[in-house]
Write a protein that holds these residues in place. Structure first.
Motif, PDB file in Angstrom:
ATOM      1  N   GLY A   1      34.697  27.991  64.314  1.00 28.65           N
ATOM      2  CA  GLY A   1      33.578  28.304  64.981  1.00 28.65           C
ATOM      3  C   GLY A   1      33.508  29.649  65.467  1.00 28.65           C
ATOM      4  O   GLY A   1      32.798  30.123  66.543  1.00 28.65           O
ATOM      5  N   GLY A   2      33.893  30.523  64.657  1.00 28.55           N
ATOM      6  CA  GLY A   2      33.730  31.991  64.746  1.00 28.55           C
ATOM      7  C   GLY A   2      34.915  32.764  65.410  1.00 28.55           C
ATOM      8  O   GLY A   2      34.810  33.777  65.314  1.00 28.55           O
ATOM      9  N   ILE A   3      36.077  31.866  65.901  1.00 31.06           N
ATOM     10  CA  ILE A   3      36.950  32.697  66.559  1.00 31.06           C
ATOM     11  C   ILE A   3      37.995  33.186  65.511  1.00 31.06           C
ATOM     12  O   ILE A   3      38.658  33.963  65.671  1.00 31.06           O
ATOM     13  CB  ILE A   3      37.659  31.367  67.280  1.00 31.06           C
ATOM     14  CG1 ILE A   3      36.744  31.077  68.485  1.00 31.06           C
ATOM     15  CG2 ILE A   3      38.919  32.076  67.999  1.00 31.06           C
ATOM     16  CD1 ILE A   3      37.260  29.943  69.325  1.00 31.06           C
ATOM     17  N   GLY A   4      38.236  32.440  64.338  1.00 27.79           N
ATOM     18  CA  GLY A   4      39.271  32.801  63.261  1.00 27.79           C
ATOM     19  C   GLY A   4      38.510  33.537  62.075  1.00 27.79           C
ATOM     20  O   GLY A   4      37.228  33.267  61.977  1.00 27.79           O
TER      21      GLY A   4
ATOM     22  N   ASN B   1      46.700  29.474  33.553  1.00 25.74           N
ATOM     23  CA  ASN B   1      45.681  28.878  32.736  1.00 25.74           C
ATOM     24  C   ASN B   1      45.815  29.031  31.171  1.00 25.74           C
ATOM     25  O   ASN B   1      46.937  29.507  30.942  1.00 25.74           O
ATOM     26  CB  ASN B   1      44.486  29.705  33.340  1.00 25.74           C
ATOM     27  CG  ASN B   1      44.520  31.400  33.127  1.00 25.74           C
ATOM     28  OD1 ASN B   1      45.417  31.716  32.161  1.00 25.74           O
ATOM     29  ND2 ASN B   1      43.683  32.258  33.818  1.00 25.74           N
ATOM     30  N   ARG B   2      44.576  29.001  30.631  1.00 29.29           N
ATOM     31  CA  ARG B   2      45.011  28.848  29.091  1.00 29.29           C
ATOM     32  C   ARG B   2      45.251  30.300  28.721  1.00 29.29           C
ATOM     33  O   ARG B   2      45.815  30.474  27.499  1.00 29.29           O
ATOM     34  CB  ARG B   2      43.673  28.336  28.500  1.00 29.29           C
ATOM     35  CG  ARG B   2      43.325  26.966  28.851  1.00 29.29           C
ATOM     36  CD  ARG B   2      42.311  26.308  27.976  1.00 29.29           C
ATOM     37  NE  ARG B   2      41.943  24.824  28.571  1.00 29.29           N
ATOM     38  CZ  ARG B   2      42.586  23.924  28.356  1.00 29.29           C
ATOM     39  NH1 ARG B   2      43.373  23.730  27.302  1.00 29.29           N
ATOM     40  NH2 ARG B   2      41.930  22.604  28.688  1.00 29.29           N
ATOM     41  N   GLN B   3      45.146  31.385  29.422  1.00 23.62           N
ATOM     42  CA  GLN B   3      45.484  32.706  28.927  1.00 23.62           C
ATOM     43  C   GLN B   3      46.795  32.906  29.736  1.00 23.62           C
ATOM     44  O   GLN B   3      47.196  34.305  29.589  1.00 23.62           O
ATOM     45  CB  GLN B   3      44.605  33.787  29.258  1.00 23.62           C
ATOM     46  CG  GLN B   3      43.151  33.644  28.743  1.00 23.62           C
ATOM     47  CD  GLN B   3      42.245  32.423  29.025  1.00 23.62           C
ATOM     48  OE1 GLN B   3      42.077  31.925  30.247  1.00 23.62           O
ATOM     49  NE2 GLN B   3      41.814  31.906  27.876  1.00 23.62           N
ATOM     50  N   GLY B   4      47.558  32.110  30.340  1.00 28.49           N
ATOM     51  CA  GLY B   4      48.849  32.456  30.876  1.00 28.49           C
ATOM     52  C   GLY B   4      48.901  32.978  32.118  1.00 28.49           C
ATOM     53  O   GLY B   4      49.936  33.216  32.607  1.00 28.49           O
ATOM     54  N   GLU B   5      47.750  33.029  32.875  1.00 31.12           N
ATOM     55  CA  GLU B   5      47.703  33.726  34.370  1.00 31.12           C
ATOM     56  C   GLU B   5      48.083  32.685  35.323  1.00 31.12           C
ATOM     57  O   GLU B   5      47.321  31.423  35.185  1.00 31.12           O
ATOM     58  CB  GLU B   5      46.478  34.402  34.505  1.00 31.12           C
ATOM     59  CG  GLU B   5      46.193  35.523  33.487  1.00 31.12           C
ATOM     60  CD  GLU B   5      44.786  35.795  33.492  1.00 31.12           C
ATOM     61  OE1 GLU B   5      43.784  35.044  34.213  1.00 31.12           O
ATOM     62  OE2 GLU B   5      44.425  36.996  33.068  1.00 31.12           O
ATOM     63  N   GLN B   6      48.721  33.031  36.279  1.00 34.05           N
ATOM     64  CA  GLN B   6      49.146  32.106  37.394  1.00 34.05           C
ATOM     65  C   GLN B   6      48.335  32.344  38.556  1.00 34.05           C
ATOM     66  O   GLN B   6      48.067  31.165  39.396  1.00 34.05           O
ATOM     67  CB  GLN B   6      50.391  32.216  37.766  1.00 34.05           C
ATOM     68  CG  GLN B   6      51.485  32.104  36.799  1.00 34.05           C
ATOM     69  CD  GLN B   6      52.891  31.937  37.368  1.00 34.05           C
ATOM     70  OE1 GLN B   6      53.290  31.597  38.405  1.00 34.05           O
ATOM     71  NE2 GLN B   6      53.924  32.537  36.432  1.00 34.05           N
ATOM     72  N   VAL B   7      47.678  33.369  38.890  1.00 31.28           N
ATOM     73  CA  VAL B   7      47.029  33.802  40.186  1.00 31.28           C
ATOM     74  C   VAL B   7      45.531  33.209  40.167  1.00 31.28           C
ATOM     75  O   VAL B   7      45.028  33.552  39.072  1.00 31.28           O
ATOM     76  CB  VAL B   7      47.198  35.262  40.518  1.00 31.28           C
ATOM     77  CG1 VAL B   7      46.227  35.373  41.947  1.00 31.28           C
ATOM     78  CG2 VAL B   7      48.533  35.660  40.628  1.00 31.28           C
ATOM     79  N   ILE B   8      45.424  32.308  41.075  1.00 31.05           N
ATOM     80  CA  ILE B   8      43.854  32.036  41.052  1.00 31.05           C
ATOM     81  C   ILE B   8      43.298  32.635  42.417  1.00 31.05           C
ATOM     82  O   ILE B   8      43.566  32.999  43.407  1.00 31.05           O
ATOM     83  CB  ILE B   8      43.854  30.541  41.626  1.00 31.05           C
ATOM     84  CG1 ILE B   8      44.555  29.653  40.669  1.00 31.05           C
ATOM     85  CG2 ILE B   8      42.562  29.724  41.732  1.00 31.05           C
ATOM     86  CD1 ILE B   8      44.886  28.299  40.924  1.00 31.05           C
ATOM     87  N   GLU B   9      41.963  33.121  41.912  1.00 29.74           N
ATOM     88  CA  GLU B   9      41.047  33.833  43.056  1.00 29.74           C
ATOM     89  C   GLU B   9      40.889  32.902  44.276  1.00 29.74           C
ATOM     90  O   GLU B   9      40.111  31.579  43.981  1.00 29.74           O
ATOM     91  CB  GLU B   9      39.926  34.314  42.368  1.00 29.74           C
ATOM     92  CG  GLU B   9      38.788  35.017  43.205  1.00 29.74           C
ATOM     93  CD  GLU B   9      37.586  35.454  42.711  1.00 29.74           C
ATOM     94  OE1 GLU B   9      36.647  35.878  43.444  1.00 29.74           O
ATOM     95  OE2 GLU B   9      37.134  35.266  41.385  1.00 29.74           O
ATOM     96  N   GLY B  10      40.709  33.293  45.303  1.00 27.34           N
ATOM     97  CA  GLY B  10      40.671  32.185  46.534  1.00 27.34           C
ATOM     98  C   GLY B  10      39.499  32.868  47.239  1.00 27.34           C
ATOM     99  O   GLY B  10      38.354  32.780  46.566  1.00 27.34           O
ATOM    100  N   ASN B  11      39.454  33.015  48.437  1.00 25.07           N
ATOM    101  CA  ASN B  11      38.398  32.948  49.178  1.00 25.07           C
ATOM    102  C   ASN B  11      37.947  34.485  49.633  1.00 25.07           C
ATOM    103  O   ASN B  11      38.713  35.303  49.604  1.00 25.07           O
ATOM    104  CB  ASN B  11      38.606  32.126  50.689  1.00 25.07           C
ATOM    105  CG  ASN B  11      38.625  30.881  50.369  1.00 25.07           C
ATOM    106  OD1 ASN B  11      39.737  30.207  50.440  1.00 25.07           O
ATOM    107  ND2 ASN B  11      37.546  30.099  50.256  1.00 25.07           N
ATOM    108  N   ARG B  12      36.678  34.573  49.874  1.00 27.82           N
ATOM    109  CA  ARG B  12      36.389  35.817  50.297  1.00 27.82           C
ATOM    110  C   ARG B  12      35.816  36.107  51.802  1.00 27.82           C
ATOM    111  O   ARG B  12      35.601  37.193  52.297  1.00 27.82           O
ATOM    112  CB  ARG B  12      34.914  36.187  49.451  1.00 27.82           C
ATOM    113  CG  ARG B  12      35.207  36.439  48.002  1.00 27.82           C
ATOM    114  CD  ARG B  12      34.072  36.433  47.127  1.00 27.82           C
ATOM    115  NE  ARG B  12      34.298  36.428  45.542  1.00 27.82           N
ATOM    116  CZ  ARG B  12      33.291  36.510  44.902  1.00 27.82           C
ATOM    117  NH1 ARG B  12      31.965  36.341  45.059  1.00 27.82           N
ATOM    118  NH2 ARG B  12      33.471  36.157  43.540  1.00 27.82           N
ATOM    119  N   ASN B  13      35.756  34.917  52.374  1.00 30.34           N
ATOM    120  CA  ASN B  13      35.595  35.042  53.658  1.00 30.34           C
ATOM    121  C   ASN B  13      36.120  33.608  54.399  1.00 30.34           C
ATOM    122  O   ASN B  13      36.786  32.726  53.805  1.00 30.34           O
ATOM    123  CB  ASN B  13      33.906  35.005  54.319  1.00 30.34           C
ATOM    124  CG  ASN B  13      33.509  33.924  53.512  1.00 30.34           C
ATOM    125  OD1 ASN B  13      33.661  32.662  53.555  1.00 30.34           O
ATOM    126  ND2 ASN B  13      32.028  34.211  52.661  1.00 30.34           N
ATOM    127  N   ALA B  14      36.000  33.480  55.565  1.00 30.42           N
ATOM    128  CA  ALA B  14      36.569  32.202  56.518  1.00 30.42           C
ATOM    129  C   ALA B  14      36.004  31.111  56.288  1.00 30.42           C
ATOM    130  O   ALA B  14      36.669  29.956  56.728  1.00 30.42           O
ATOM    131  CB  ALA B  14      36.956  32.675  57.878  1.00 30.42           C
TER     132      ALA B  14
END
Length: 842
Positions: free
Chosen positions: A98-101, A124-137
């Protein structure tokens, strides 16, 4: 590098991935709290059980005890699915509260396990492990897993390039892994030289050990992706030739066969095995000549193998599935010898059909965190006497089921006869009481004085016509008549003198065009007469070049297609003179692209083209506009406006009302007058739709888009978004209904009218004035919401209404209550609502 919108053609569609995308229960609650664990927690209110997507319980998310450091993978959120699942998509969200976090994971990795002991890092199919996550809460970020994974346990591991606090809410999407296959062992794929260039047939996504052979893992043979006829091409982009297939040459196998061993989660009763093979015989590639399979049910391999020889095809070079009958063999492991029919043999997918074998002992799943699942050794099969008893019981059950089916069919035939008779009566009524004004498509009554008011266009069909429901829900009106509390006489029932309770002229069931819509849901219900007029005209939009569309993100998907957010270059050149964008000519335009799935059936394609005709005629400042189409080739697309501030639900949830609290929290605000301005625009757009006799059927803030200066336009693809899956009530696992926005007659009788849209507008107005801080009737379960509609029907003053919002003056709350009147004739028209809101704003 430009990231263009990619269209899948029919021959490139995956075998399983495209349809196995159901939420597995974090947001829906099917996954229990005890099956969600974590490495640590910051507090009791940020424990693992609060890491559910789109939930705000506790402090709003799972938060680990320590900050996440670079190159540290100590913290994780773990989910136990209790059985193997095929997982194709994941969703993540931060802690908003609710805007607190304001904590979220910008990146994360996934580890998974099939037995709880051996953990595998997803790549992934190119061998990368890191997945792009969130840009905001607060926004949900959905990521396709390419390749998908087969697992029982899944861990989300937040990653950061600097020390930071993170919190996560997650969801898994996929379906149950019915094959039961936990690993296959096979020789490593080989390399072909084709016109001087190497073509690799290795299993590039295999998650076991790969040295000279592949052991204890799963890979491309179980990734749900079928290879193309021409093995040098792939439906996966930026990969090498031969990527889709695992292949071997007979020069490496002096015995003339390739041995593949399959291990399963438990002993199973196998019926068939399906092997997807390449058969490009011009390149000396053919499907196998013979397969010999050995079975192991306990410790030893059976002495007598099963042999199967398909017909060798030297005519059709197409790749194909070959089905091998396994004759109900009982086994927990299987090894098959596939014999060469030519120089090369290539497989892209192997699947099994089986039932779990019955034993005197059972599989006992462990408690969360107690280690891998254990299993008592199955030592005794059911003896012959028990088998005979079981068979006898099954035969008796079959006879009973046949008798039930005969009764049901007889009732359906009788019911259809009654329906035809009533439909003829309704058609006679319609002819006598309706007239259509062709200039405006307005639906008027015989009384001339009523022609100025928007009329009710009614879809009187029951849910059997609207959704593919089961027998318990096919006939709500008939179900109501069986209930004692609903068996009133016409005098007791007030305006319920017939199933068509408002007493106004109505469209018969056969006179309604109900389009399913590419996003799976509530595309406007249109009178067939109006549809006939539309179909006699050409589509008033131009063909748009696909290459000018640049993909931004997937907004959602439905039963028949997907909705993508794209940028369109040069869109101004394709627009009518009466429409203009608030940007310069050389800038790309943000648009929503509805794309029909390439494998959609003929009815879905026809509905899609009808939807284009309808949308091309809708021209109102508060209705999303159809800008262009791509219908000269598959897949069919329609390009509509998209507003830069997203949907009204998300927009308001990120804002606060003006006041002292907003000043303290430094949150963006929306004034009461702007709230009224947005609500007035929604009423204006619905006034326009009702004047054309269009029934929206899913009006809510999630289906209203927000542009600059609080401009509102009504859309229809809210149902397609996973973000709002909790707003829809699933009936028998198939149909979904937005029951918290639906009128009582829509829920109980399957009637969708302009009056039921008015009811939904009242709920939408309530959402707007509460800043979408909670669901309508949030204190009630879905079942209690349905029970409350029964109280509206009985009208004994026991029904529960939505409470008056804090910001809402009495005059506006009175508008809401009028929208929720039991008698449809007493509800205001959208013209009256629009006028009342204008007067209130002034």
């Amino acid at each position: 590098m430009e990231n263009h919108l990619i269209f899948l053609l029919p021959e490139t569609l995956p075998c399983v991935v495209g349809v196995c995308r159901y939420p597995l229960g974090m947001s829906g609650g099917q996954i229990q709290d005890e099956d969600i664990s974590a490495s640590s927690q910051w507090s009791e209110s940020t424990a693992a059980r609060y890491g559910r997507l789109d939930f705000e319980e506790g402090d709003g998310a799972w938060c680990p005890e320590r900050t996440v450091e670079p190159d540290s993978l100590k913290e994780f959120l773990q989910i136990d699915l209790r059985s193997l699942h095929f997982i194709t998509l994941v969703g993540t969200q931060g802690r908003h509260a609710g805007g607190i976090g304001n904590e979220f994971a910008q990146m994360y990795k996934i580890k998974y396990s099939r037995d709880g002991s051996r953990w595998i890092s997803w790549r992934n199919r190119q061998g990368e492990q890191v997945i792009e996550g969130n840009r905001n809460a607060y926004d949900i970020m959905l990521k396709d897993l390419e390749p998908p994974i087969i697992a029982r346990f899944v861990r989300f591991m937040p990653v950061s390039d600097h020390s930071m606090n993170v919190c996560m809410r997650v969801e898994l999407y996929g379906c149950e892994w019915l094959d039961g296959l936990v690993s296959y062992n096979a020789p490593a794929g080989e390399q072909m030289s084709l016109e001087g260039q190497p073509v690799h047939f290795n299993d590039s996504v295999y998650d076991g050990a790969v040295i000279y052979s592949m052991t204890e893992g799963l890979g491309q043979l179980t990734d749900g992706m079928c290879g193309l006829d021409d093995f040098t091409h792939s439906h996966v982009y930026n990969v090498w030739p031969g990527y889709d297939y695992v292949g071997w040459t007979n020069e490496s196998f002096p015995n003339g066969y390739v041995e593949i061993m399959f291990e399963f989660d438990r002993t199973r009763n196998f019926t068939t095995m399906k092997v997807h093979c390449n058969n490009m015989f011009t390149r000396h590639i053919k499907a196998f000549r013979q397969v010999v399979c050995y079975f192991r049910s306990e410790a030893d391999w059976e002495a007598t193998p099963l042999s199967f020889s398909p017909v060798v095809d030297d005519v059709n070079p197409s790749a194909r599935f070959i089905t091998v009958s396994l004759a109900n063999h009982m086994a927990s492991a299987m090894k098959c010898h596939f014999y060469f029919a030519d120089t090369w043999m290539m497989f892209s997918e192997i699947t099994f059909q089986s039932d779990t074998a019955m034993y005197n002992t059972t599989l006992a799943p462990p408690k969360t965190g107690s280690g891998p699942p254990t299993r008592d050794d199955p030592t005794h099969k059911i003896d012959d006497s028990n088998t005979r008893i079981l068979i006898g019981c099954l035969v008796a059950i079959i006879f009973i089921l046949v008798a039930i089916i005969v009764i049901i069919l007889w009732r359906q035939v009788w019911q259809k006869m009654l329906e035809k008779a009533s439909r003829r009566m309704l058609d006679d009524e319609l002819t006598a009481s309706l007239s259509l004004q062709s200039e405006t498509f307005a639906y008027s009554h015989n009384n001339p004085s009523s022609s100025s008011a928007p009329s009710e266009q009614e879809s009187s069909s029951t849910y059997e016509r609207i959704f593919p429901l089961g027998p318990d829900y096919q006939e709500p009106s008939r179900l109501i008549r069986k209930l004692p509390e609903f068996s009133h006489s016409s005098e007791e029932a007030g305006d319920m003198k017939s199933p068509y309770c408002d007493g106004v002229p109505h469209y018969a069931e056969a006179d309604i065009v109900n389009l399913q819509g590419v996003t799976g849901g509530n595309t406007y219900a249109v009178p067939a007469l109006t549809m006939d007029l539309l179909s006699g005209k050409d589509v008033a939009v131009e063909e748009f070049p696909r290459k000018l569309l640049t993909f931004k993100e997937k907004l959602g998907e439905g039963q028949f297609g997907e909705v993508h957010l794209c940028e369109a270059e040069g869109m101004q050149e394709f627009m009518d003179e009466d429409f203009s964008f608030d940007i310069s000519d050389n800038q790309p335009v943000l648009v929503a692209v509805k794309m029909l799935r390439a494998d959609a059936n003929k009815n879905a394609r026809n509905d899609f083209l009808k939807e284009i005709k309808i949308m091309s005629r809708l021209k109102d400042p508060n209705i999303i506009r159809l800008l262009a189409v791509c219908i000269c080739s598959d897949p069919l697309c329609m390009i509509t406006e998209y507003m830069e501030n997203g949907d009204l639900n998300q927009f308001l949830s990120r804002h606060e009302p003006e006041g002292q609290l907003a000043l303290i929290s430094n949150a963006p605000t929306v004034s009461y007058s702007n709230l009224c301005y947005m609500a007035t625009q929604i009423a204006s757009g619905m006034r326009y739709l009702s004047s054309l006799n269009f029934v929206h059927r899913d009006l809510a803030t999630r289906n209203c888009l927000v542009g600059k200066n609080y401009t509102i336009k009504i859309a229809d693809f809210g149902m397609s978004r996973n973000l709002y899956s909790g707003d829809y009530y699933r009936i028998q696992g198939r149909a979904v209904l937005p029951i918290r926005w639906m009128s009582w007659e829509s829920i109980l009788l399957g009637k969708f009218t302009t009056a039921s849209d008015v009811w939904a507008f009242g709920v939408t107005l309530w959402e707007t004035l509460t800043f979408c801080n909670e669901q309508p009737y949030s204190q009630l379960t879905d079942e209690q919401v349905i029970e409350n509609t029964g109280e509206f029907f009985r009208d004994q003053k026991r029904q529960v209404y939505l409470p008056q919002p804090v910001l809402c003056p009495d005059s506006v709350y009175k508008i809401m209550l009028n929208c929720w009147r039991r008698n449809t004739k007493e509800r205001p028209s959208f013209q009256e609502i629009h006028r009342a809101l204008l007067e209130n704003d002034t």
